[in-house]
Design a protein around this motif. Structure first.
Motif, PDB file in Angstrom:
ATOM      1  N   ALA A 199      45.851  53.528  82.072  1.00 43.03           N
ATOM      2  CA  ALA A 199      45.191  54.468  81.149  1.00 43.03           C
ATOM      3  C   ALA A 199      45.974  55.744  80.851  1.00 43.03           C
ATOM      4  O   ALA A 199      46.082  56.121  79.684  1.00 43.03           O
ATOM      5  CB  ALA A 199      43.789  54.806  81.652  1.00 43.03           C
ATOM      6  N   PRO A 200      46.545  56.430  81.824  1.00 41.90           N
ATOM      7  CA  PRO A 200      47.233  57.688  81.503  1.00 41.90           C
ATOM      8  C   PRO A 200      48.499  57.515  80.657  1.00 41.90           C
ATOM      9  O   PRO A 200      49.024  58.485  80.135  1.00 41.90           O
ATOM     10  CB  PRO A 200      47.601  58.262  82.872  1.00 41.90           C
ATOM     11  N   HIS A 201      48.992  56.287  80.518  1.00 43.98           N
ATOM     12  CA  HIS A 201      50.287  56.060  79.876  1.00 43.98           C
ATOM     13  C   HIS A 201      50.181  55.290  78.562  1.00 43.98           C
ATOM     14  O   HIS A 201      51.206  54.972  77.954  1.00 43.98           O
ATOM     15  CB  HIS A 201      51.213  55.332  80.852  1.00 43.98           C
ATOM     16  N   VAL A 202      48.970  55.001  78.126  1.00 44.77           N
ATOM     17  CA  VAL A 202      48.768  54.227  76.899  1.00 44.77           C
ATOM     18  C   VAL A 202      49.136  55.068  75.686  1.00 44.77           C
ATOM     19  O   VAL A 202      48.682  56.201  75.536  1.00 44.77           O
ATOM     20  CB  VAL A 202      47.313  53.726  76.813  1.00 44.77           C
ATOM     21  N   GLU A 203      49.968  54.489  74.827  1.00 47.20           N
ATOM     22  CA  GLU A 203      50.427  55.204  73.631  1.00 47.20           C
ATOM     23  C   GLU A 203      49.437  55.071  72.481  1.00 47.20           C
ATOM     24  O   GLU A 203      49.252  56.006  71.711  1.00 47.20           O
ATOM     25  CB  GLU A 203      51.788  54.657  73.199  1.00 47.20           C
ATOM     26  N   GLU A 204      48.848  53.910  72.336  1.00 46.51           N
ATOM     27  CA  GLU A 204      47.954  53.649  71.216  1.00 46.51           C
ATOM     28  C   GLU A 204      46.538  53.424  71.712  1.00 46.51           C
ATOM     29  O   GLU A 204      46.261  52.413  72.350  1.00 46.51           O
ATOM     30  CB  GLU A 204      48.428  52.419  70.439  1.00 46.51           C
ATOM     31  N   PRO A 205      45.629  54.355  71.428  1.00 49.28           N
ATOM     32  CA  PRO A 205      44.251  54.182  71.885  1.00 49.28           C
ATOM     33  C   PRO A 205      43.566  53.038  71.134  1.00 49.28           C
ATOM     34  O   PRO A 205      44.008  52.619  70.071  1.00 49.28           O
ATOM     35  CB  PRO A 205      43.600  55.516  71.550  1.00 49.28           C
ATOM     36  N   GLY A 206      42.501  52.553  71.720  1.00 49.02           N
ATOM     37  CA  GLY A 206      41.707  51.504  71.080  1.00 49.02           C
ATOM     38  C   GLY A 206      41.650  50.248  71.918  1.00 49.02           C
ATOM     39  O   GLY A 206      41.685  50.293  73.151  1.00 49.02           O
ATOM     40  N   TYR A 207      41.578  49.128  71.243  1.00 53.82           N
ATOM     41  CA  TYR A 207      41.453  47.812  71.880  1.00 53.82           C
ATOM     42  C   TYR A 207      42.542  47.611  72.917  1.00 53.82           C
ATOM     43  O   TYR A 207      43.712  47.892  72.670  1.00 53.82           O
ATOM     44  CB  TYR A 207      41.547  46.725  70.800  1.00 53.82           C
ATOM     45  N   SER A 208      42.149  47.092  74.082  1.00 59.30           N
ATOM     46  CA  SER A 208      43.130  46.821  75.127  1.00 59.30           C
ATOM     47  C   SER A 208      42.890  45.493  75.829  1.00 59.30           C
ATOM     48  O   SER A 208      43.442  45.245  76.883  1.00 59.30           O
ATOM     49  CB  SER A 208      43.139  47.952  76.151  1.00 59.30           C
ATOM     50  N   GLY A 209      42.059  44.652  75.239  1.00 56.25           N
ATOM     51  CA  GLY A 209      41.832  43.349  75.825  1.00 56.25           C
ATOM     52  C   GLY A 209      40.350  43.074  75.997  1.00 56.25           C
ATOM     53  O   GLY A 209      39.498  43.723  75.372  1.00 56.25           O
ATOM     54  N   TYR A 210      40.047  42.125  76.866  1.00 60.29           N
ATOM     55  CA  TYR A 210      38.652  41.758  77.115  1.00 60.29           C
ATOM     56  C   TYR A 210      38.548  40.984  78.415  1.00 60.29           C
ATOM     57  O   TYR A 210      39.549  40.546  78.991  1.00 60.29           O
ATOM     58  CB  TYR A 210      38.094  40.909  75.964  1.00 60.29           C
ATOM     59  N   TYR A 211      37.332  40.820  78.858  1.00 60.81           N
ATOM     60  CA  TYR A 211      37.047  39.853  79.916  1.00 60.81           C
ATOM     61  C   TYR A 211      35.764  39.140  79.541  1.00 60.81           C
ATOM     62  O   TYR A 211      34.927  39.663  78.813  1.00 60.81           O
ATOM     63  CB  TYR A 211      36.964  40.501  81.303  1.00 60.81           C
ATOM     64  N   ARG A 212      35.661  37.912  79.991  1.00 64.84           N
ATOM     65  CA  ARG A 212      34.463  37.129  79.722  1.00 64.84           C
ATOM     66  C   ARG A 212      34.329  36.065  80.790  1.00 64.84           C
ATOM     67  O   ARG A 212      35.335  35.574  81.328  1.00 64.84           O
ATOM     68  CB  ARG A 212      34.522  36.479  78.348  1.00 64.84           C
ATOM     69  N   GLU A 213      33.075  35.731  81.122  1.00 60.72           N
ATOM     70  CA  GLU A 213      32.876  34.612  82.022  1.00 60.72           C
ATOM     71  C   GLU A 213      33.457  33.389  81.330  1.00 60.72           C
ATOM     72  O   GLU A 213      33.360  33.238  80.112  1.00 60.72           O
ATOM     73  CB  GLU A 213      31.399  34.419  82.359  1.00 60.72           C
ATOM     74  N   GLU A 214      34.079  32.537  82.093  1.00 57.45           N
ATOM     75  CA  GLU A 214      34.893  31.449  81.557  1.00 57.45           C
ATOM     76  C   GLU A 214      34.246  30.650  80.420  1.00 57.45           C
ATOM     77  O   GLU A 214      34.911  30.286  79.464  1.00 57.45           O
ATOM     78  CB  GLU A 214      35.272  30.511  82.701  1.00 57.45           C
ATOM     79  N   HIS A 215      32.965  30.392  80.499  1.00 54.37           N
ATOM     80  CA  HIS A 215      32.325  29.568  79.475  1.00 54.37           C
ATOM     81  C   HIS A 215      31.410  30.370  78.566  1.00 54.37           C
ATOM     82  O   HIS A 215      30.638  29.800  77.802  1.00 54.37           O
ATOM     83  CB  HIS A 215      31.568  28.408  80.136  1.00 54.37           C
ATOM     84  N   ASP A 216      31.502  31.685  78.620  1.00 56.49           N
ATOM     85  CA  ASP A 216      30.693  32.553  77.773  1.00 56.49           C
ATOM     86  C   ASP A 216      31.494  32.890  76.516  1.00 56.49           C
ATOM     87  O   ASP A 216      32.610  33.387  76.620  1.00 56.49           O
ATOM     88  CB  ASP A 216      30.338  33.838  78.530  1.00 56.49           C
ATOM     89  N   PRO A 217      30.953  32.637  75.330  1.00 55.89           N
ATOM     90  CA  PRO A 217      31.709  32.945  74.119  1.00 55.89           C
ATOM     91  C   PRO A 217      31.733  34.439  73.778  1.00 55.89           C
ATOM     92  O   PRO A 217      32.430  34.852  72.861  1.00 55.89           O
ATOM     93  CB  PRO A 217      30.958  32.158  73.034  1.00 55.89           C
ATOM     94  N   ARG A 218      30.966  35.270  74.515  1.00 52.52           N
ATOM     95  CA  ARG A 218      30.857  36.700  74.192  1.00 52.52           C
ATOM     96  C   ARG A 218      31.677  37.536  75.165  1.00 52.52           C
ATOM     97  O   ARG A 218      31.252  37.793  76.280  1.00 52.52           O
ATOM     98  CB  ARG A 218      29.392  37.125  74.243  1.00 52.52           C
ATOM     99  N   PRO A 219      32.837  38.021  74.743  1.00 48.82           N
ATOM    100  CA  PRO A 219      33.645  38.852  75.637  1.00 48.82           C
ATOM    101  C   PRO A 219      33.152  40.293  75.692  1.00 48.82           C
ATOM    102  O   PRO A 219      32.487  40.762  74.773  1.00 48.82           O
ATOM    103  CB  PRO A 219      35.031  38.803  74.996  1.00 48.82           C
ATOM    104  N   THR A 220      33.481  40.965  76.763  1.00 49.23           N
ATOM    105  CA  THR A 220      33.314  42.415  76.863  1.00 49.23           C
ATOM    106  C   THR A 220      34.681  43.014  76.547  1.00 49.23           C
ATOM    107  O   THR A 220      35.669  42.706  77.212  1.00 49.23           O
ATOM    108  CB  THR A 220      32.847  42.823  78.271  1.00 49.23           C
ATOM    109  N   ILE A 221      34.727  43.835  75.518  1.00 51.31           N
ATOM    110  CA  ILE A 221      35.987  44.408  75.044  1.00 51.31           C
ATOM    111  C   ILE A 221      36.378  45.604  75.911  1.00 51.31           C
ATOM    112  O   ILE A 221      35.544  46.455  76.228  1.00 51.31           O
ATOM    113  CB  ILE A 221      35.854  44.862  73.569  1.00 51.31           C
ATOM    114  N   LEU A 222      37.649  45.672  76.280  1.00 54.82           N
ATOM    115  CA  LEU A 222      38.208  46.796  77.031  1.00 54.82           C
ATOM    116  C   LEU A 222      38.905  47.730  76.049  1.00 54.82           C
ATOM    117  O   LEU A 222      39.549  47.272  75.107  1.00 54.82           O
ATOM    118  CB  LEU A 222      39.212  46.301  78.066  1.00 54.82           C
ATOM    119  N   THR A 223      38.769  49.035  76.277  1.00 54.67           N
ATOM    120  CA  THR A 223      39.394  50.021  75.403  1.00 54.67           C
ATOM    121  C   THR A 223      40.085  51.106  76.232  1.00 54.67           C
ATOM    122  O   THR A 223      39.708  51.361  77.370  1.00 54.67           O
ATOM    123  CB  THR A 223      38.364  50.709  74.480  1.00 54.67           C
ATOM    124  N   PHE A 224      41.091  51.724  75.617  1.00 55.45           N
ATOM    125  CA  PHE A 224      41.748  52.896  76.177  1.00 55.45           C
ATOM    126  C   PHE A 224      41.636  54.030  75.169  1.00 55.45           C
ATOM    127  O   PHE A 224      41.779  53.809  73.964  1.00 55.45           O
ATOM    128  CB  PHE A 224      43.241  52.648  76.431  1.00 55.45           C
TER     129      PHE A 224
END
Length: 179
Positions: free
Chosen positions: A105-130
């Motif tokens: 987090a302290p070194h991210v140059e571009e704020p915003g979307y940074s990935g996601y995590y989701r339970e393996e068979h769940d089509p709805r991810p939780t989006i990670l942001t910086f």
């Protein structure tokens, strides 16, 4: 069987990201064999972003950290570090994602979307942001109704440092939060 999660991290780190952070990332990604002496073994018990060659995720696990040249809109060349990681994590290790987000987090140059995590068979991810040296999540969309529609007002609301609809709770301070 224990639930597993697909975890994707992607971000651009500033060129002046300290070598200690880059070495920590290299170790977590599995590109250097020894844990850097700058990492506390209690906080970083093992490398968490190392691709598993036997991963059952479609296309498998993947990890990359590369320095790259980019040209600004004004035509100036500048450098940064591009990180991408996709791994399958067991449920009981998901709390370790906070450690990685806190490192980045302290070194991210571009704020915003940074990935996601989701339970393996769940089509709805939780989006990670910086943003502003911190991290957070966006709630997943609700499940569609029987007709395949999502109700009115079902937008992805920003959640400041917590994943309210997931088993993982994050705080922007970088410490796990009890559910």
């Amino acid at each position: 069987m224990m639930p597993h999660f697909e975890v994707v991290l992607t971000c651009v780190l500033r060129d002046d990201t300290p070598d200690t952070v880059l070495d920590a990332l290299r170790w977590h990604l599995g590109t250097i064999p020894e844990r850097p002496s700058s990492l506390n073994p209690d906080e970083h018990p093992y490398a968490v972003l190392t691709p598993d060659p036997e991963s059952p995720l479609p296309g498998g696990d993947f990890a990359s950290l590369r320095r790259r040249s980019r040209v600004s809109p004004a035509g100036h060349e500048r450098y940064s570090w591009g990180l991408f990681s996709r791994n399958r994590w067991p449920d009981d290790e998901m709390g370790l994602i906070v450690m990685v987000l806190h490192l980045l987090a302290p070194h991210v140059e571009e704020p915003g979307y940074s990935g996601y995590y989701r339970e393996e068979h769940d089509p709805r991810p939780t989006i990670l942001t910086f943003q502003d040296g911190s991290y957070g999540t966006l709630k997943p969309l609700p499940q569609p109704t029987a007709g395949g529609r999502v109700g009115p007002g079902a937008c992805r609301d920003q959640v400041e440092g917590s994943a309210t609809s997931s088993p993982l709770r994050l705080r922007s301070s970088g410490t796990p939060q009890e559910p």
